[in-house]
Design a protein around this motif. Structure first.
Motif, PDB file in Angstrom:
ATOM      1  N   GLU A 133       1.246  -1.651   0.227  1.00 52.85           N
ATOM      2  CA  GLU A 133       0.285   0.344   0.434  1.00 52.85           C
ATOM      3  C   GLU A 133       1.083   0.838  -0.181  1.00 52.85           C
ATOM      4  O   GLU A 133       0.527   2.252  -0.592  1.00 52.85           O
ATOM      5  CB  GLU A 133      -1.387   0.051   1.372  1.00 52.85           C
ATOM      6  N   ASP A 134       2.498   1.095   0.681  1.00 51.41           N
ATOM      7  CA  ASP A 134       2.983   2.086   0.622  1.00 51.41           C
ATOM      8  C   ASP A 134       3.630   2.556  -0.786  1.00 51.41           C
ATOM      9  O   ASP A 134       4.298   3.739  -1.137  1.00 51.41           O
ATOM     10  CB  ASP A 134       4.043   2.837   1.683  1.00 51.41           C
ATOM     11  N   LYS A 135       3.069   1.819  -1.499  1.00 48.74           N
ATOM     12  CA  LYS A 135       3.607   2.078  -2.627  1.00 48.74           C
ATOM     13  C   LYS A 135       2.922   2.573  -3.860  1.00 48.74           C
ATOM     14  O   LYS A 135       3.288   2.707  -5.100  1.00 48.74           O
ATOM     15  CB  LYS A 135       4.737   1.209  -3.723  1.00 48.74           C
TER      16      LYS A 135
END
Length: 1275
Positions: free
Chosen positions: A712-714
């Motif tokens: 998700e952080d990408k």
């Protein structure tokens, strides 16, 4: 014929292009645009947020272009959004990554290569037999066309149109297209190999980008497909993971399909129709009960005993209860098509062709037409109406049936379809005209659905409300159709049938299911619009087993919706486009068998299609330079020495998704960690910019795949979209000659002028416009700016130094305000406005400052500050000339590409900005006041005799009174008090309803001035704060500002005099000429009133006009004196001027130099001393002065005697003058000073003597009745 402009003169452009090439070479040499993540040791111990705070980064991407040709200006427009952003983000001190890859997946290259193979077979390896073979083909076509004309076939016009279009372009064949883009004919045969294309066009694109000045890190470039084994391994990992996650499935589904190619035809495989998907209908089977006589004769004996059904495609199966008849197009051709041994369908050939690939006929792909029949012969046929309250109905004629939509057969429900209802009423009114039996149209509309807005008979109600008279009212019917369908679907309730009482939304799928179960209907689909493949095949919808991505699956879609909710999409239009796409997007074929691409790992007979291998490739940019630095096809390993076979799925998973490191591993862990280090620093991308047409496919696919594959952080942070690019206001078209490649645009206008025009073209989702005239004008603008900057640096010592004045402060604040405004537009990616404020308005601010300080000169420090900041503000968009100002003119030691944004060192004071706006506004208002006055006088002059004489003559010497008010009108005070009472300080909000109530109570609500004033006042509250606005005081002294600009005001408006006074002071002079009460009363604080008047002549006086000359400024060697006289008369408003000749001189009066600028006035204003009445003026000229005087009795004239004139040898500097008076007059002439004294020749003559003054301007002792004047600027 070309519709683009031709440049007549190119010297300035060539100069700028030379500068561009110089700085592009410097940037390449310094490797300015290559960027890496900070070394790992510098990041040790830092959290991700700390890393990006200490080492900020920015990563921008755009959809890589397809490499079957050169980049055109449309590509450049989309690319420029990232290019400009990259330039700006660099100035914020970030590590900016702007990479660029090349897309070669899919059909277009392979299809074009195959065309060349066929054309080589037809015309020879170098197409040498083209003329001979083409002549034979043309002859055959002519014969075929003649036969078609003779037979009067329906398709004749369509075939003829196709030929005309092909001939008009001049590019019927692929080899001709290749020649048109600059490929030599002898080289074209090489393009029969599709992989040869990959070696030709990417290098051209790279060269074009470099010439454009793009800030691209070319180490990271790559090709898609197995042409690059590293990228091939990346795609293999991607699709394998999707397959394992259950996102890629296998099964039967509808897809756009090319029968000629034998495979699905996805968006990027299409020549026309990109974005169209399958449209699914319910096909209703209406069995023939009794043929019309004409149809019976044509059909009955040819169907082999099969049951025949008219098949109608509908989107509203729930309305079938209300069928009253069926419609066909009388001029259309229909066929009776065998589906099997028992059934045949009546529909169009197009519909039958679609059915053939959906498993409806017994043999897949087979179209078995038993008979063709025209629609008019079907009229009067009786058929069964499935599920209808009236079980049998008749076939009737309809004007608006389309052969290109549905089956060509329309089932009629006049209760809920406005088109059906209007047609039914037409048939009833004109049964004889339509050649029908009135009884066939006798069934009245049957209520099927109840709606709260339109009742039980929605369509008849809408016809009445919209005043629709017949089926020919197509525009109103389209509106009625939309209203009826929305109201029925969202708010309708079923009145009849098995699902009576249920909502239409619930009943619709149930009715459809029941009809299909009963064998009275079947599922049918066709393309939403015309789709043509790259092989020129008209595509159909096929139901086929295939590998597909399960887009639209509930949980996956919800994940993407959450992602979109967090993203910056820049405009509401873009967000709506994504939301609309998510609402309909579902299963997408991700594999095909034809073209270029990476093989599907578990089913290698298939290739990954072109939109499915380009969804997360942005992550590949972060490691490409380590895998194959500067090797576009991956033929050379990068600095880590990793080979393509070492990049297994497990390694990719470790690098991109923090998966477990494999054991055993194909490569050393430190190498994988080096890849991960670059990826984790730069990813996710900060922005992706694209044309709006990629929202329904590529951009949405990108989000789906990120959500499924990466952490998700990408996930992507933002996406922006833009419209398409018009050229000169028209769609770009090669055949119309309205087309520019990027290379041609740069060659024509240069890089910076092109870039400025791309930025100025537009930013939103509406189509933008590249105007060639703007690009051409930018060449001159940039060239002029560079020249001015060079002059300012040379003249720095002559500029003003020391303390700053009032105008300096205003200028500095205006610069800083424009810097801040420009930055806000860069932040919002609004480059049109960034150019407006950071380039055009910034120069306008300088121009005003230069004008308003012309008497004292510009301040050197501010000129330097303006030049430096002007270069920095425009550097993201036009870096080449900005680099020239910054590095060469201002001699900065580093490139502007490494410079930071010019943040002002002091806050901008809004009150000072208001001063500048007030100054310019006042000048404009005074101009407008004079224009209005002149217009009024002209109007009065045109009336009948007896009209009052004009009180003001704009041609005579004029002055203006400026009346400044210190109090507002009473009605405004009432409005302000109303706003104040309705203002809630805690919420910082005005209750508009309460304001209206108060104004109503005060009797002002009907005053047309009140509400506009209130809205303007609220804007002022937002700008300066509520309390400041309520105090109703200007943030500056109006009187002081007006007095500061008084000299400029008089000069720029051609005024003899101007006086600033308060309204109170003016009222003391009320009644005097030029002081009118009605004008004074219009003055308000911030909006002074102006009154023009002519000056009165007071007596006869001599005056002198002095001016400087500059022989280099003009090429004119001699200017006749009569030209000087004419200009003097016009500019100084003199009643008349006479050219006085000296006695015995044939033509001595010539002026040997040209005027450039004017000396400032000395002494008192001449206008107050102009002669009373209308005397005759005499004028003569020298290179340094003009002397005028009244006649009679005194005459003043001096005629310079050219030294080359033998009749007047220059042996002395004494010349004879007619009588002026007995006083001494002194004049400075070039480097000498002359004294005019009474001549020894008599009392009527004067002599001019040189006088040895060291400083003539201080020593000049003019008589009391003499005034020294400036010439007007234009003179």
């Amino acid at each position: 014929m070309s519709q683009t402009i031709e440049l007549a003169q190119t010297a300035k452009r060539d100069y700028l292009q030379a500068l561009e090439q110089q700085y592009q070479a410097r940037w390449r040499e310094e490797r300015v645009f290559e960027v890496n993540a900070p070394p790992p040791e510098e990041l040790a111990g830092l959290a991700p947020a700390q890393i990006h705070q200490k080492y900020p980064k920015w990563f921008g991407t755009f959809p890589f272009p397809y490499m079957n040709g050169s980049l055109h200006l449309g590509h450049a427009f989309t690319i420029s959004k990232i290019e400009f952003a990259a330039g700006y983000q660099r100035m914020l001190g970030k590590r900016v990554l702007f990479p660029h890859g090349f897309h070669v997946t899919g059909m277009p290259i392979k299809a074009s290569a195959d065309k060349i193979i066929r054309e080589i077979e037809m015309f020879g390896p170098d197409f040498e037999r083209y003329e001979q073979v083409q002549a034979e083909l043309d002859a055959a076509d002519a014969a075929t066309e003649a036969a078609e004309v003779a037979e009067a076939t329906v398709d004749k016009s369509k075939a003829k149109k196709g030929k005309l279009v092909a001939k008009s372009t001049g590019h019927t064949y692929q080899f001709q297209i290749m020649e048109s883009i600059g490929i030599p004919r002898a080289e074209i045969k090489k393009f029969a190999d599709p992989y040869h294309w990959l070696t030709v066009f990417p290098p051209i694109a790279i060269e074009d980008h470099n010439t454009f000045g793009s800030r691209i890190d070319w180490r990271r470039t790559f090709l898609t497909t197995d042409a690059n084994p590293y990228f091939d391994a990346f795609v293999r990992w991607q699709v394998n993971k999707l397959h394992k996650l259950g996102k890629i499935k296998f099964g039967e589904r509808y897809t756009i399909y090319s029968p000629k190619d034998g495979q699905p035809c996805m968006d990027h495989d299409r020549q026309d129709g990109e974005g169209f998907g399958p449209q699914e209908y319910t096909a209703v089977k209406m069995e023939v009960v009794q043929w019309s006589p004409a149809a019976k004769e044509a059909i009955e004996s040819k169907v082999g005993g099969r049951k025949v059904f008219l098949v109608a495609a509908t989107l509203r199966p729930e309305t079938m209860y209300g069928q009253t008849n069926c419609y066909v197009g009388t001029a259309m051709k229909y066929g009776v098509f065998a589906m099997n041994d028992k059934e045949a369908f009546v529909c169009t050939h197009r519909a039958a062709r679609n059915m053939a690939f959906q498993g409806i006929p017994a043999t897949r792909g087979s179209v078995d037409q038993l008979v063709e029949i025209s629609g008019d012969k079907l009229i009067g046929t009786k058929i069964k109406a499935p599920f209808a309250i009236n079980p049998e109905v008749y076939v009737l004629p309809m004007d608006n049936v389309l052969a290109t939509k549905g089956t060509g057969v329309v089932t009629s429900v006049p209760s809920d379809s406005p088109d059906d209802c209007a047609t039914l009423f037409d048939l009833r009114k004109k049964a004889a005209f339509y050649k029908i039996d009135p009884s066939w149209a006798a069934i009245d509309p049957v209520p099927v659905i109840s709606t709260p807005t339109y009742g039980d008979l929605c369509a008849p109600t809408l016809l009445q409300q919209l005043k629709i008279q017949s089926q020919k009212d197509t525009k109103q019917l389209a509106e009625a159709k939309e209203l009826a369908y929305k109201e029925g679907f969202y708010n309708g309730t079923m009145l009849v049938g098995e699902f009576k009482g249920q909502s239409v939304q619930d009943a619709k799928p149930k009715v459809r299911e029941r009809m299909i179960e009963a064998g009275l209907a079947f599922a049918y689909a066709e393309p939403e619009g015309l789709v043509i493949s790259r092989s020129a095949d008209e595509c159909v919808v096929a139901l086929m087993d295939q590998w597909y991505l399960d887009y639209g699956e509930e949980s996956w879609r919800a994940q993407v919706e959450r992602l979109i909710a967090k993203m910056n999409l820049y405009t509401p239009e873009t967000r709506h486009a994504f939301e609309k796409t998510l609402a309909w997007l579902n299963k997408w074929a991700c594999a095909r068998t034809y073209g270029l691409g990476s093989k599907l790992p578990w089913d290698p007979q298939f290739l990954v299609e072109s939109l499915s291998d380009s969804t997360i490739y942005m992550s590949y940019y972060t490691v490409a330079q380590l895998l194959h630095e500067s090797s576009i096809d991956g033929s050379r390993p990068g600095p880590l020495g990793i080979t393509a076979d070492q990049m297994t799925d497990e390694i990719w998973e470790y690098v991109f998704c923090d998966g477990p490191f494999p054991d055993p591993s194909p490569l050393a862990r430190e190498k994988a960690d080096a890849l991960k280090h670059e990826y984790k620093y730069f990813y996710p991308f900060d922005i992706r910019s694209s044309a709006k047409d990629l929202v329904p496919n590529h951009l949405t696919f990108c989000l789906y795949n990120h959500a499924a594959i990466l952490p998700e952080d990408k996930f992507p942070l933002s996406m922006r979209t833009n419209g398409h690019l018009l050229l000169n206001g028209k769609k770009m078209s090669k055949s119309a000659g309205n087309f520019l490649t990027l290379r041609d645009g740069i060659k024509k206008f240069g890089a910076d002028a092109t870039r400025l025009s791309l930025a100025d073209a537009g930013d939103g989702m509406e189509d933008a416009n590249f105007e060639e005239k703007t690009a051409n004008a930018n060449i001159l603008r940039v060239h002029t700016l560079l020249g001015w900057c060079e002059d300012m640096v040379k003249e720095e010592a002559n500029l003003r130094h020391g303390p700053r004045n009032y105008h300096d402060d205003v200028f500095e604040h205006e610069m800083n305000e424009l810097i801040n405004i420009t930055q806000s537009h860069y932040e919002a990616t609004n480059y049109k406005d960034a150019v407006k404020y950071g380039f055009y308005e910034y120069q306008s601010a300088r121009d005003w400052y230069r004008e308003v300080t012309s008497d004292v000169g510009m301040h050197a420090d501010l000129v330097q500050y303006w030049m430096r900041t002007a270069a920095l503000l425009i550097a993201p968009i036009a870096p080449h000339f900005a680099e020239h100002i910054y590095s060469t003119i201002l001699k900065s030691p580093t490139s502007i590409q490494r410079a930071l944004w010019p943040t002002p060192d002091k806050p901008v004071k809004k009150e000072i900005l208001e001063v500048g706006a007030y100054m310019r506004g006042t000048i404009k208002m005074i101009r407008d006041a004079e224009a209005s006055l002149v217009k009024m006088l002209q109007k009065a002059k045109g009336k009948k005799s007896g009209a009052p004489a004009a009180v003001f003559d704009p041609k005579k010497p004029k002055s203006v009174n400026i009346y400044v008010a210190t109090a507002f009108p009473e009605w405004q005070d009432v409005c302000v008090q109303a706003v104040k009472e309705a203002y809630a300080e805690e919420a910082d909000k005005v209750d508009d309803a309460k304001v209206r109530d108060i104004l109503t109570e005060k009797g002002l609500i009907k005053d047309k001035r009140a509400m506009p004033f209130v809205q303007a006042f609220k804007k002022r509250m937002a700008q300066f704060g509520a309390q400041t606005a309520f105090r109703r005081t200007l943030p500056f002294s109006e009187m002081q500002v007006l007095k500061e600009i008084l000299p400029y005001l008089k000069k720029t408006l051609g005024l003899v005099d101007a006086e600033v006074m308060s309204v109170e002071e003016a009222r003391t002079k009320e009644g005097q000429p030029g002081y009118s009460k009605n004008i004074m009363d219009t003055s308000e604080p911030g909006a002074p009133a102006f009154e023009y008047r002519n000056l009165q002549h007071k007596g006869a006086n001599t005056f002198v006009i002095r001016f400087l000359t500059d022989l280099d400024h003009f090429n004119v060697a001699f200017i006749p004196l009569f030209y000087v006289i004419r200009l003097c008369k016009r500019s100084l408003h003199l009643p008349s001027l006479t050219w006085l000749r000296g006695k015995g001189q044939a033509h001595p009066c010539t002026w040997s130099k040209s005027v450039r600028r004017v000396v400032q006035p000395q002494g008192k204003c001449w206008a107050e001393e102009i002669l009373a009445g209308s005397p005759q003026f005499i004028v003569a000229a020298s290179p340094q002065f003009i002397v005028t005087g009244p006649s009679p009795p005194a005459i003043c004239s001096w005629f310079p005697i050219p030294t080359s004139d033998p009749a007047h040898p220059s042996t002395s500097k004494s010349h004879i003058f007619p009588t002026l008076n007995s006083q001494v007059q002194m004049f400075d002439h070039e480097d000498d000073t002359y004294v005019l004294t009474p001549s020894s020749r008599g009392s009527n003559a004067h002599t001019l003597h040189p006088y040895p003054f060291s400083n003539p301007s201080q020593s000049l002792n003019l008589s009391s009745d003499t005034t020294v004047l400036p010439l007007p600027r234009h003179f």
